[in-house]
Design a protein around this motif. Structure first.
Motif, short mmCIF file in Angstrom:
data_model
loop_
_atom_site.label_atom_id
_atom_site.label_comp_id
_atom_site.label_asym_id
_atom_site.label_seq_id
_atom_site.Cartn_x
_atom_site.Cartn_y
_atom_site.Cartn_z
N MET A 1 0.85 -1.19 0.00
CA MET A 1 0.00 0.00 0.00
C MET A 1 0.88 1.24 0.00
SD MET A 1 -3.01 1.23 2.66
CE MET A 1 -2.42 -0.02 3.77
N ASP A 2 0.59 2.14 -0.92
CA ASP A 2 1.32 3.39 -0.97
C ASP A 2 0.41 4.41 -1.66
OD1 ASP A 2 2.98 5.51 -1.20
OD2 ASP A 2 4.47 4.53 -2.48
N LEU A 3 -0.09 5.34 -0.90
CA LEU A 3 -1.07 6.28 -1.45
C LEU A 3 -0.43 7.58 -1.92
CD1 LEU A 3 -4.01 5.68 1.06
CD2 LEU A 3 -3.42 4.46 -1.02
N SER A 4 0.88 7.57 -2.06
CA SER A 4 1.54 8.80 -2.52
C SER A 4 1.69 8.78 -4.05
CB SER A 4 2.92 8.92 -1.87
OG SER A 4 3.72 7.81 -2.22
N MET B 1 0.07 5.25 -7.08
CA MET B 1 -0.72 4.90 -5.90
C MET B 1 -1.07 3.42 -5.91
SD MET B 1 -3.32 8.06 -5.26
CE MET B 1 -3.35 8.70 -6.93
N ASP B 2 -1.10 2.86 -4.74
CA ASP B 2 -1.49 1.45 -4.62
C ASP B 2 -2.35 1.31 -3.37
OD1 ASP B 2 -1.79 -1.23 -4.56
OD2 ASP B 2 0.33 -1.73 -4.66
N PHE B 3 -3.60 0.99 -3.58
CA PHE B 3 -4.55 0.92 -2.46
C PHE B 3 -4.54 -0.43 -1.76
CE2 PHE B 3 -7.29 4.75 -2.39
CZ PHE B 3 -6.66 5.44 -3.41
N GLU B 4 -3.74 -1.35 -2.27
CA GLU B 4 -3.75 -2.69 -1.69
C GLU B 4 -2.38 -3.02 -1.16
OE1 GLU B 4 -6.93 -5.46 -3.92
OE2 GLU B 4 -4.83 -5.94 -4.27
N VAL B 5 -2.37 -3.80 -0.11
CA VAL B 5 -1.09 -4.28 0.38
C VAL B 5 -0.66 -5.44 -0.51
CG1 VAL B 5 0.10 -5.26 2.36
CG2 VAL B 5 -1.73 -3.61 2.70
N THR B 6 0.53 -5.35 -1.05
CA THR B 6 1.04 -6.48 -1.83
C THR B 6 1.97 -7.27 -0.92
OG1 THR B 6 1.74 -4.57 -3.11
CG2 THR B 6 1.30 -6.58 -4.31
N LYS C 1 -20.53 4.44 3.65
CA LYS C 1 -19.56 3.53 4.25
C LYS C 1 -18.26 3.49 3.43
CE LYS C 1 -20.19 -1.01 2.24
NZ LYS C 1 -18.99 -1.40 1.52
N GLU C 2 -18.37 3.68 2.13
CA GLU C 2 -17.17 3.69 1.29
C GLU C 2 -16.31 4.91 1.59
OE1 GLU C 2 -16.87 0.44 0.30
OE2 GLU C 2 -15.91 1.34 -1.46
N ILE C 3 -16.94 6.05 1.79
CA ILE C 3 -16.17 7.27 2.08
C ILE C 3 -15.42 7.09 3.40
CG2 ILE C 3 -16.38 9.71 2.72
CD1 ILE C 3 -18.63 9.90 0.60
N VAL C 4 -16.10 6.56 4.41
CA VAL C 4 -15.43 6.35 5.71
C VAL C 4 -14.32 5.32 5.57
CG1 VAL C 4 -15.73 5.51 8.06
CG2 VAL C 4 -17.36 7.13 7.10
N ARG C 5 -14.57 4.28 4.79
CA ARG C 5 -13.53 3.26 4.58
C ARG C 5 -12.28 3.91 3.98
NH1 ARG C 5 -11.58 0.61 0.28
NH2 ARG C 5 -13.24 1.27 -1.11
N LEU C 6 -12.48 4.77 2.98
CA LEU C 6 -11.34 5.37 2.30
C LEU C 6 -10.62 6.38 3.20
CD1 LEU C 6 -12.93 5.64 -1.23
CD2 LEU C 6 -10.79 4.46 -0.69
N LEU C 7 -11.38 7.13 4.00
CA LEU C 7 -10.72 8.06 4.94
C LEU C 7 -9.93 7.27 5.98
CD1 LEU C 7 -13.46 10.81 5.51
CD2 LEU C 7 -11.53 10.85 3.93
N GLY C 8 -10.47 6.12 6.39
CA GLY C 8 -9.76 5.27 7.36
C GLY C 8 -8.48 4.71 6.77
N LEU C 9 -8.57 4.27 5.53
CA LEU C 9 -7.40 3.73 4.83
C LEU C 9 -6.34 4.80 4.66
CD1 LEU C 9 -6.78 0.98 3.29
CD2 LEU C 9 -7.38 2.22 1.22
N ARG C 10 -6.78 6.00 4.25
CA ARG C 10 -5.86 7.12 4.06
C ARG C 10 -5.13 7.44 5.36
NH1 ARG C 10 -7.81 12.59 4.81
NH2 ARG C 10 -8.76 11.43 6.52
N THR C 11 -5.88 7.48 6.47
CA THR C 11 -5.28 7.83 7.75
C THR C 11 -4.36 6.72 8.25
OG1 THR C 11 -7.33 9.01 8.19
CG2 THR C 11 -5.82 8.78 10.02
N TYR C 12 -4.78 5.49 8.02
CA TYR C 12 -3.95 4.33 8.38
C TYR C 12 -2.61 4.42 7.67
CZ TYR C 12 -2.60 -0.54 9.13
OH TYR C 12 -1.94 -1.67 9.49
N TRP C 13 -2.67 4.71 6.38
CA TRP C 13 -1.43 4.79 5.60
C TRP C 13 -0.54 5.95 6.09
CZ3 TRP C 13 -0.10 8.79 2.04
CH2 TRP C 13 1.11 8.56 1.40
#
Lengths: 375, 410
Positions: A1-4, B1-6, B304-316
């Motif tokens: 994961m990398d959002l940059s 950008m990569d929204f998934e953990v590889t 729920k999708e918006i909150v999921r994405l804000l959570g993911l963004r903050t987690y990252w």
């Protein structure tokens, strides 16, 4: 994961930001806002030289062949202007239509020119019975020998005044979807008139066809009935880039409101200290971030080859509303200053309204989202 | 950008190890009551036992340093643990442990080496369950206005006062709290942060009768208490971060509680609601074919999708150690408000069925009934929505003349 963003994307972002600052300052945009095309030959040439008009066009056709996210970085920065003009219509939506639907010959004829800025594509889909569903395409193209004959009106066509070629969705059969064909109509053509619509529309036009003759060779891809499929495929990829433009716009408007609320003093203190004012700004930031991350995820899905339809519809519904709401919030914060044209906020307010329906309004995309989820 | 953990092959091998271990060690008879208030002591015991087993492997708090009982794992490995536990409907820790999740981070940042070695291992390996004690009758949103007093007496402090909205079902071994040590000092410079063994004489814990018990992140507490301190003698060694430095210590756990760590978690209620609408017929057709319900479903999905994405963004941001400012409190605010909005949409879409737990009539065995209550209660834990907005404004540089920075997490 990398959002940059990648280093290359950061570089592109910086050079577009510099370009917007140098070539499209507020005074220029205020002047362009009132023009039929929203651009100038000089601006088109400069953007072509920078490779931005062919950003999505493969190198084989004279473009830069970059990713959807790269294109989104470009348009996010343009959205901050907000830079008006036919760039999205021609270099994103138009180019993608030709890429998805055009014959090899058409691609070679049109795409290098789009990248050079010598050809500007317009996209004419909607009509008097407005809507972005196939049933709303009613303008008939009657085949007569080696040409088609068209009479009717395309309404609310973005950037038609700037276009050298219009990609027109026309009806060649009765099947709601399968009866739609895309025609490449050169401008000017006898019987074709393009008229800017008065009001708060910006570069949105009426295109009138009166006994217009179009050669049969103008069918995109050479086969009738594929128009709607091509339009859907191109729109799926174009929409997140339009969304990115709106994300940039929202960011610029939030930045304006933040700056103003720190410097504008009333009742002896900066108005940003008032929680009522903070409430507006916080709501704006929440809309901005919802728009930003739904858009970025859709772009990532497109670029990584994942099924993206649901994310695209989600992003479009969210960003169109976000842009309007962010502008509304900024007007609450700015009050009188915000409606002075020279301040520049109204450039965004206008765009937020004019781009609300393009490629489908939020309600349309909510419905399509449910369909895409298989409900 | 990569929204998934590889995941690397090494990480996939770790996943296989975790999966096999969980299959062997998660009790087969774990039950998840719809209402967390119904978690039996026996069921709680099974969770604690699982927690201790996880702790022995360093998997209970996997990203903490191994020398203090953590796993020393990187975020990607920790995510694998979370994902595999999620298949059992469990999180880390598999029971309510507010004091561990939030307090361990504070001790790690602010504790002395000796304190870290004493307090962290039992917290991080599941020997202790820890509660956080912050609110008081006179100090809710204005946490710095706490009145509970600690007075130095030899090598002890003597604590007197009252804390509310505390803890969970089935007790704890350790508590931590914020108390006044210098009533004369200016605000924020008068407080100290203590670890307090729960079995000290003079501590009384009384259950509160609430609409339901909510919590900010983590497993649901099931129950909240009032805790009274009556001349409780706490060794001075239990003061973390130095006398009158408590507010700084608190900024670390407040940052986490204000959403700063982000969130990667599915919205189970929203997902179950959507599934219910797709599979349940009313008036002879699936609810999802009713145009109004369909619109409601889309609204729930978008929110729920918006909150999921804000959570993911903050987690990252948090785990990639990127600069953060308003994102944590924004996530907390949006999550809470969205839950309330989703609750209303579900109420509208499904009608009075939403309000019953009756076995004959309740959809999803009463899950939605509990959510109607939990969404309301969930507005305040970890700071009210208004407080989250206040913090956001400060971080955006408009609330005060000096821009406030996010709390230290490392």
């Amino acid at each position: 994961m990398d959002l940059s963003l990648s280093d290359a994307q950061e570089l592109l972002k910086a050079s577009v930001a510099h370009f917007v600052q140098q070539e499209c300052p507020k005074e220029v945009l205020l002047a362009l806002e009132m023009t039929p095309t929203g651009t100038t030959p000089q601006l088109m040439r400069k953007m072509a030289e920078l490779g931005w008009l062919g950003i999505l066009i493969p190198e084989a056709y004279g473009g830069a062949g970059r990713s959807f996210t790269d294109a989104a970085v470009l348009f996010e920065e343009l959205g901050k202007g907000p830079v008006c003009g036919p760039y999205f219509t021609s270099s994103v939506l138009g180019a993608l239509l030709v890429l998805h639907g055009g014959s090899e010959e058409q691609k070679r004829a049109l795409l290098p020119q789009v990248a050079r800025g010598t050809c500007v594509l317009g996209v004419a889909v909607t009509e008097a019975d407005y809507g972005w569903q196939p049933q709303a395409v009613q303008l008939r193209a009657h085949r007569q020998g080696d040409h088609y004959r068209l009479s009717g009106v395309k309404l609310f066509v973005h950037d038609a005044q700037a276009a050298t070629h219009l990609l027109c969705a026309v009806r060649t059969g009765d099947d709601p979807r399968g009866g739609i064909t895309l025609l490449v109509v050169e401008v000017p053509t006898a019987g074709l008139t393009v008229r800017s619509l008065p009001g708060w529309m910006g570069q949105v036009d009426e295109v009138r066809f009166e006994q217009v003759q179009v050669p049969a060779t103008a069918v995109l891809g050479g086969v009738e009935g594929r128009g709607w499929d091509v339009l859907e495929a191109a729109a799926l990829q174009a929409i997140p880039i339009l969304c990115a433009y709106k994300v940039g716009s929202c960011q610029a408007v939030v930045d304006m409101a933040l700056a103003y609320s720190r410097t504008r003093v009333q009742f002896g203190q900066p108005i940003g200290r008032f929680q009522r004012v903070q409430d507006h700004i916080i709501a704006m930031v929440n809309h901005l971030d919802a728009a930003r991350w739904t858009t970025y995820e859709a772009l990532w899905k497109l670029d990584s080859g994942r099924p993206a339809a649901a994310s695209v519809h989600l992003a479009k519904a969210v960003t169109s509303e976000a842009y309007v709401k962010v502008c509304d919030g900024a007007h609450e914060v700015h009050a009188g200053v915000g409606v002075m044209r020279e301040y520049g906020l109204t450039l965004h307010t206008q765009r937020s309204r004019a781009l609300y329906h393009l490629l489908g309004d939020p309600r349309t995309h909510r419905r399509r989202l449910a369909d895409a989820l298989g409900w | 950008m990569d929204f998934e953990v590889t995941y690397t092959p090494e990480q996939e091998a770790f996943r296989a190890e975790v999966r096999a271990w969980l299959a062997a060690n998660v009790p087969p008879d774990l039950e998840e009551p719809v209402d967390p208030a119904h978690l039996s002591y026996e069921q709680y015991g099974k969770r604690r036992e699982l927690g201790r087993k996880l702790g022995a492997k360093g998997w209970l708090y996997p990203t903490y340093p191994p020398e203090y009982g953590g796993g020393g794992l990187s975020v990607d490995f920790a995510l694998i643990l979370e994902e595999e536990l999620d298949r059992y409907g469990l999180h880390l820790p598999p029971y309510y442990d507010s004091g561990g999740r939030l307090g361990a981070a504070s001790i790690l940042v602010w504790g002395s080496e000796e304190q870290k070695r004493y307090f962290l291992p039992p917290m991080l390996t599941g020997q202790w369950r820890t509660w956080q004690l912050l609110s008081e009758p006179g100090a809710g949103s204005d946490l710095a206005a706490v009145q509970t007093r600690a007075v130095r007496d030899g090598d002890h402090y003597v604590i007197n006062g009252q804390k509310i909205f505390i803890g969970s079902l089935h007790g704890c071994e350790m508590m931590w709290t914020l108390v006044v040590t210098d009533p004369e000092a200016p605000r924020h410079h008068n407080l100290s942060w203590f670890m307090i063994p729960a079995d000290l004489p003079g501590i009384e814990v009384r259950p509160m009768e609430l609409l339901t018990a909510g919590g900010e992140g983590g497993a649901s507490p099931g129950l909240k208490h009032t805790v009274f301190f009556d001349n409780v003698r706490v060794p001075a060694f239990h003061l973390i971060g130095g006398e009158n430095n408590g507010w700084k210590v608190a900024t670390t756990h407040l940052e986490l509680e204000h959403g700063g760590g982000g969130l990667i978690r599915r919205h189970r209620v929203a997902e179950r609601f959507l599934e219910y609408c797709l599979t349940t017929k009313r008036h002879g057709v699936p609810l999802s074919q009713d145009p109004d319900v369909r619109d409601d479903m889309v609204e729930v999905y978008i929110k729920k999708e918006i909150v999921r994405l804000l959570g993911l963004r903050t987690y990252w941001l948090s785990h990639a150690n990127r600069p953060r400012s308003y994102e944590g409190p924004q996530l907390s605010y949006c999550r809470k408000v969205t839950n309330l909005e989703i609750a209303e949409i579900i109420l509208r879409a499904l009608g009075p069925y939403t309000l019953t737990t009756d076995p004959a009539w309740a959809p999803l065995a009463g899950l939605l009934e509990h959510f109607q209550r939990a969404a309301v209660v969930g507005l305040h834990p970890g700071g009210t929505t208004d407080i989250q907005k206040v913090v956001m404004a400060r971080r955006l540089g408009i609330g005060r003349t000096v821009r406030e920075e996010a709390g230290r997490l490392r």
